[in-house]
Scaffold this motif. Structure first.
Motif, PDB file in Angstrom:
ATOM      1  N   LYS A  23       0.825  -1.203   0.000  1.00  0.00           N
ATOM      2  CA  LYS A  23       0.000   0.000   0.000  1.00  0.00           C
ATOM      3  C   LYS A  23       0.861   1.256   0.000  1.00  0.00           C
ATOM      4  O   LYS A  23       0.575   2.224  -0.716  1.00  0.00           O
ATOM      5  N   LEU A  24       1.926   1.237   0.793  1.00  0.00           N
ATOM      6  CA  LEU A  24       2.810   2.399   0.848  1.00  0.00           C
ATOM      7  C   LEU A  24       3.548   2.606  -0.469  1.00  0.00           C
ATOM      8  O   LEU A  24       3.745   3.735  -0.919  1.00  0.00           O
ATOM      9  N   ALA A  25       3.967   1.511  -1.093  1.00  0.00           N
ATOM     10  CA  ALA A  25       4.704   1.608  -2.356  1.00  0.00           C
ATOM     11  C   ALA A  25       3.848   2.214  -3.461  1.00  0.00           C
ATOM     12  O   ALA A  25       4.361   2.881  -4.363  1.00  0.00           O
ATOM     13  N   LEU A  26       2.527   1.994  -3.381  1.00  0.00           N
ATOM     14  CA  LEU A  26       1.604   2.499  -4.394  1.00  0.00           C
ATOM     15  C   LEU A  26       0.894   3.774  -3.928  1.00  0.00           C
ATOM     16  O   LEU A  26      -0.169   4.113  -4.438  1.00  0.00           O
ATOM     17  N   PHE A  27       1.495   4.490  -2.986  1.00  0.00           N
ATOM     18  CA  PHE A  27       0.797   5.605  -2.348  1.00  0.00           C
ATOM     19  C   PHE A  27       0.274   6.629  -3.360  1.00  0.00           C
ATOM     20  O   PHE A  27       0.912   6.908  -4.373  1.00  0.00           O
ATOM     21  N   GLU A  28      -0.929   7.146  -3.031  1.00  0.00           N
ATOM     22  CA  GLU A  28      -1.500   8.276  -3.776  1.00  0.00           C
ATOM     23  C   GLU A  28      -1.230   9.581  -3.043  1.00  0.00           C
ATOM     24  O   GLU A  28      -1.046  10.625  -3.667  1.00  0.00           O
ATOM     25  N   TYR A  29      -1.252   9.532  -1.718  1.00  0.00           N
ATOM     26  CA  TYR A  29      -1.014  10.716  -0.882  1.00  0.00           C
ATOM     27  C   TYR A  29       0.188  10.454   0.009  1.00  0.00           C
ATOM     28  O   TYR A  29       0.194   9.512   0.793  1.00  0.00           O
ATOM     29  N   TYR A  30       1.188  11.293  -0.146  1.00  0.00           N
ATOM     30  CA  TYR A  30       2.451  11.081   0.560  1.00  0.00           C
ATOM     31  C   TYR A  30       2.300  11.301   2.061  1.00  0.00           C
ATOM     32  O   TYR A  30       1.694  12.271   2.513  1.00  0.00           O
ATOM     33  N   THR A  31       2.865  10.380   2.849  1.00  0.00           N
ATOM     34  CA  THR A  31       3.095  10.564   4.279  1.00  0.00           C
ATOM     35  C   THR A  31       4.535  10.131   4.543  1.00  0.00           C
ATOM     36  O   THR A  31       5.189   9.537   3.679  1.00  0.00           O
ATOM     37  N   GLN A  32       5.019  10.382   5.751  1.00  0.00           N
ATOM     38  CA  GLN A  32       6.392  10.012   6.067  1.00  0.00           C
ATOM     39  C   GLN A  32       6.634   8.511   5.938  1.00  0.00           C
ATOM     40  O   GLN A  32       7.749   8.073   5.647  1.00  0.00           O
ATOM     41  N   LEU A  33       5.600   7.709   6.154  1.00  0.00           N
ATOM     42  CA  LEU A  33       5.741   6.259   6.028  1.00  0.00           C
ATOM     43  C   LEU A  33       6.052   5.838   4.601  1.00  0.00           C
ATOM     44  O   LEU A  33       6.578   4.744   4.374  1.00  0.00           O
ATOM     45  N   CYS A  34       5.747   6.708   3.638  1.00  0.00           N
ATOM     46  CA  CYS A  34       5.993   6.392   2.231  1.00  0.00           C
ATOM     47  C   CYS A  34       7.426   6.685   1.793  1.00  0.00           C
ATOM     48  O   CYS A  34       7.799   6.367   0.658  1.00  0.00           O
ATOM     49  N   GLU A  35       8.229   7.289   2.662  1.00  0.00           N
ATOM     50  CA  GLU A  35       9.553   7.767   2.270  1.00  0.00           C
ATOM     51  C   GLU A  35      10.439   6.689   1.621  1.00  0.00           C
ATOM     52  O   GLU A  35      11.136   6.977   0.640  1.00  0.00           O
ATOM     53  N   PRO A  36      10.450   5.426   2.126  1.00  0.00           N
ATOM     54  CA  PRO A  36      11.297   4.417   1.469  1.00  0.00           C
ATOM     55  C   PRO A  36      10.922   4.164   0.008  1.00  0.00           C
ATOM     56  O   PRO A  36      11.723   3.603  -0.749  1.00  0.00           O
ATOM     57  N   TYR A  37       9.720   4.578  -0.386  1.00  0.00           N
ATOM     58  CA  TYR A  37       9.239   4.314  -1.743  1.00  0.00           C
ATOM     59  C   TYR A  37       9.147   5.595  -2.569  1.00  0.00           C
ATOM     60  O   TYR A  37       8.589   5.588  -3.663  1.00  0.00           O
ATOM     61  N   TYR A  38       9.676   6.682  -2.037  1.00  0.00           N
ATOM     62  CA  TYR A  38       9.642   7.965  -2.735  1.00  0.00           C
ATOM     63  C   TYR A  38      10.887   8.082  -3.615  1.00  0.00           C
ATOM     64  O   TYR A  38      12.013   7.884  -3.141  1.00  0.00           O
ATOM     65  N   ILE A  39      10.697   8.394  -4.878  1.00  0.00           N
ATOM     66  CA  ILE A  39      11.816   8.566  -5.809  1.00  0.00           C
ATOM     67  C   ILE A  39      12.141  10.051  -5.894  1.00  0.00           C
ATOM     68  O   ILE A  39      11.343  10.848  -6.394  1.00  0.00           O
ATOM     69  N   LEU A  73       7.646  18.418   1.240  1.00  0.00           N
ATOM     70  CA  LEU A  73       8.313  19.657   1.653  1.00  0.00           C
ATOM     71  C   LEU A  73       7.766  20.162   2.984  1.00  0.00           C
ATOM     72  O   LEU A  73       8.522  20.647   3.824  1.00  0.00           O
ATOM     73  N   ALA A  74       6.451  20.049   3.140  1.00  0.00           N
ATOM     74  CA  ALA A  74       5.838  20.516   4.380  1.00  0.00           C
ATOM     75  C   ALA A  74       6.411  19.783   5.579  1.00  0.00           C
ATOM     76  O   ALA A  74       6.698  20.384   6.621  1.00  0.00           O
ATOM     77  N   ILE A  75       6.609  18.471   5.437  1.00  0.00           N
ATOM     78  CA  ILE A  75       7.197  17.687   6.527  1.00  0.00           C
ATOM     79  C   ILE A  75       8.621  18.153   6.803  1.00  0.00           C
ATOM     80  O   ILE A  75       9.038  18.288   7.958  1.00  0.00           O
ATOM     81  N   SER A  76       9.367  18.451   5.744  1.00  0.00           N
ATOM     82  CA  SER A  76      10.768  18.855   5.921  1.00  0.00           C
ATOM     83  C   SER A  76      10.891  20.209   6.613  1.00  0.00           C
ATOM     84  O   SER A  76      11.870  20.469   7.314  1.00  0.00           O
ATOM     85  N   THR A  77       9.896  21.093   6.423  1.00  0.00           N
ATOM     86  CA  THR A  77       9.959  22.408   7.074  1.00  0.00           C
ATOM     87  C   THR A  77       9.608  22.330   8.555  1.00  0.00           C
ATOM     88  O   THR A  77       9.965  23.221   9.321  1.00  0.00           O
ATOM     89  N   GLY A  78       8.876  21.276   8.931  1.00  0.00           N
ATOM     90  CA  GLY A  78       8.411  21.162  10.302  1.00  0.00           C
ATOM     91  C   GLY A  78       7.200  22.018  10.614  1.00  0.00           C
ATOM     92  O   GLY A  78       6.744  22.078  11.761  1.00  0.00           O
ATOM     93  N   LEU A  79       6.664  22.701   9.610  1.00  0.00           N
ATOM     94  CA  LEU A  79       5.500  23.553   9.812  1.00  0.00           C
ATOM     95  C   LEU A  79       4.208  22.738   9.709  1.00  0.00           C
ATOM     96  O   LEU A  79       4.137  21.798   8.913  1.00  0.00           O
ATOM     97  N   PRO A  80       3.187  23.084  10.473  1.00  0.00           N
ATOM     98  CA  PRO A  80       1.878  22.461  10.269  1.00  0.00           C
ATOM     99  C   PRO A  80       1.421  22.689   8.833  1.00  0.00           C
ATOM    100  O   PRO A  80       1.637  23.767   8.256  1.00  0.00           O
ATOM    101  N   TYR A  81       0.764  21.688   8.270  1.00  0.00           N
ATOM    102  CA  TYR A  81       0.403  21.692   6.848  1.00  0.00           C
ATOM    103  C   TYR A  81      -1.102  21.845   6.708  1.00  0.00           C
ATOM    104  O   TYR A  81      -1.874  21.108   7.322  1.00  0.00           O
ATOM    105  N   LEU A  82      -1.525  22.822   5.918  1.00  0.00           N
ATOM    106  CA  LEU A  82      -2.951  23.027   5.650  1.00  0.00           C
ATOM    107  C   LEU A  82      -3.174  22.924   4.147  1.00  0.00           C
ATOM    108  O   LEU A  82      -2.611  23.688   3.364  1.00  0.00           O
ATOM    109  N   TYR A  83      -4.009  21.949   3.765  1.00  0.00           N
ATOM    110  CA  TYR A  83      -4.271  21.677   2.352  1.00  0.00           C
ATOM    111  C   TYR A  83      -5.570  22.351   1.934  1.00  0.00           C
ATOM    112  O   TYR A  83      -6.606  22.186   2.576  1.00  0.00           O
ATOM    113  N   VAL A  84      -5.508  23.118   0.842  1.00  0.00           N
ATOM    114  CA  VAL A  84      -6.688  23.791   0.291  1.00  0.00           C
ATOM    115  C   VAL A  84      -6.863  23.315  -1.147  1.00  0.00           C
ATOM    116  O   VAL A  84      -6.068  23.659  -2.024  1.00  0.00           O
ATOM    117  N   SER A  85      -7.878  22.487  -1.390  1.00  0.00           N
ATOM    118  CA  SER A  85      -8.140  21.966  -2.733  1.00  0.00           C
ATOM    119  C   SER A  85      -9.025  22.932  -3.498  1.00  0.00           C
ATOM    120  O   SER A  85     -10.107  23.306  -3.033  1.00  0.00           O
TER     121      SER A  85
END
Length: 277
Positions: A23-39, A73-85
């Motif tokens: 599931k992580l390898a096929l991620f649609e929405y990135y989380t830190q758990l997906c990092e080993p599968y991020y290119i 990038l949001a995770i790398s900054t350490g800032l809280p992330y707010l998504y606006v679609s």
């Protein structure tokens, strides 16, 4: 020719694939758990440097990872992330985009949705500035899927977003609000000295090249314990037209329907191509 892989993919494991890893390898929405599968690509480094000093506008074709890059990038900054679609907005209206940003900020604060006519653009900018300065002083705000396609209107929106950036800094000088905007269309303001200020940097997220797509395919293949011939991998990459979303959609369908049911990878490539047209 042979496709080279970037870096070393995870070691192949024996037996059935771990469902969580698949599931992580096929991620649609990135989380830190997906990092080993991020290119990681060159654009990741470019954007990482840019977001550390400025606000960014990332543009490029659909399915090439703009949202995942910004979430990471949001995770790398350490800032809280707010998504606006914003992709659901119809038409080319700067006022509609600004109103949706304002409403999303209001909802995040559990404030009641305002009724009545849409405020003028200037008033909407002032209202957004006030909310950001008072309640989101240390956030990365991701304005995703800007729906505007024509260049004159995009430039108008660019100007209003710059006004928001300036207004927040004036109202709350010590705030650390950063905006990350993303769109399909090129806002047309890239080169410093040609209309682009240091407050908002426009950066292209291009289609993926063959080598990162090969690395992605290899990583997923190992995580899912798939048996894929080199010719199949090459055909998948050639059909993807630079889109990691295409590769993942095909391999996700192959995992579910193909391996045990005799559905060929080639038929799933054709099916995915039709679905994404």
């Amino acid at each position: 020719r042979r496709l080279k892989l970037n870096g070393s993919p995870p070691r192949e494991s024996e037996g059935k694939p771990d469902k969580v890893n698949a599931k992580l390898a096929l991620f649609e929405y990135y989380t830190q758990l997906c990092e080993p599968y991020y290119i990681e690509r060159e654009v990741d480094s470019v954007l990482g440097r840019a977001i550390s000093i400025s606000n960014i506008w990332v543009w490029g074709p659909a399915g090439c990872g703009k949202t995942s890059v910004i979430r990471r990038l949001a995770i790398s900054t350490g800032l809280p992330y707010l998504y606006v679609s914003l992709g659901h907005i119809e038409g080319n209206s700067v006022a509609a985009v600004l109103r949706d940003i304002w409403l999303t900020l209001q909802q995040r604060l559990n404030a009641p949705n305002p009724s009545g006519p849409t405020l003028p653009v200037r008033s909407m900018v002032v209202a957004i500035v006030d909310l950001l300065a008072k309640h989101f002083a240390s956030h990365l705000i991701h304005l995703d899927e800007i729906p505007i396609s024509d260049l004159p209107t995009l430039k108008m929106l660019w100007g209003e977003i710059e006004s928001i950036i300036i207004g927040v800094k004036e109202q709350s000088p010590n705030s650390d609000v950063r905006l990350a905007v993303s769109s399909l269309a090129d806002p047309g303001l890239r080169s410093p000295g040609k209309g682009q200020s240091e407050r908002l940097l426009s950066i292209q997220n291009p289609k993926w090249g063959n080598e990162p797509l090969a690395a992605l395919t290899s990583t997923i293949k190992i995580a899912l314990s798939m048996e894929l011939a080199e010719s199949q991998i090459f055909g998948l990459i050639a059909s993807a037209d630079g889109s990691p979303r295409f590769v993942k959609k095909v391999l996700r369908a192959y995992q579910i329907r193909g391996i045990s049911n005799g559905v060929t990878l080639e038929s799933l490539i054709d099916e995915t191509r039709r679905d994404l047209q």
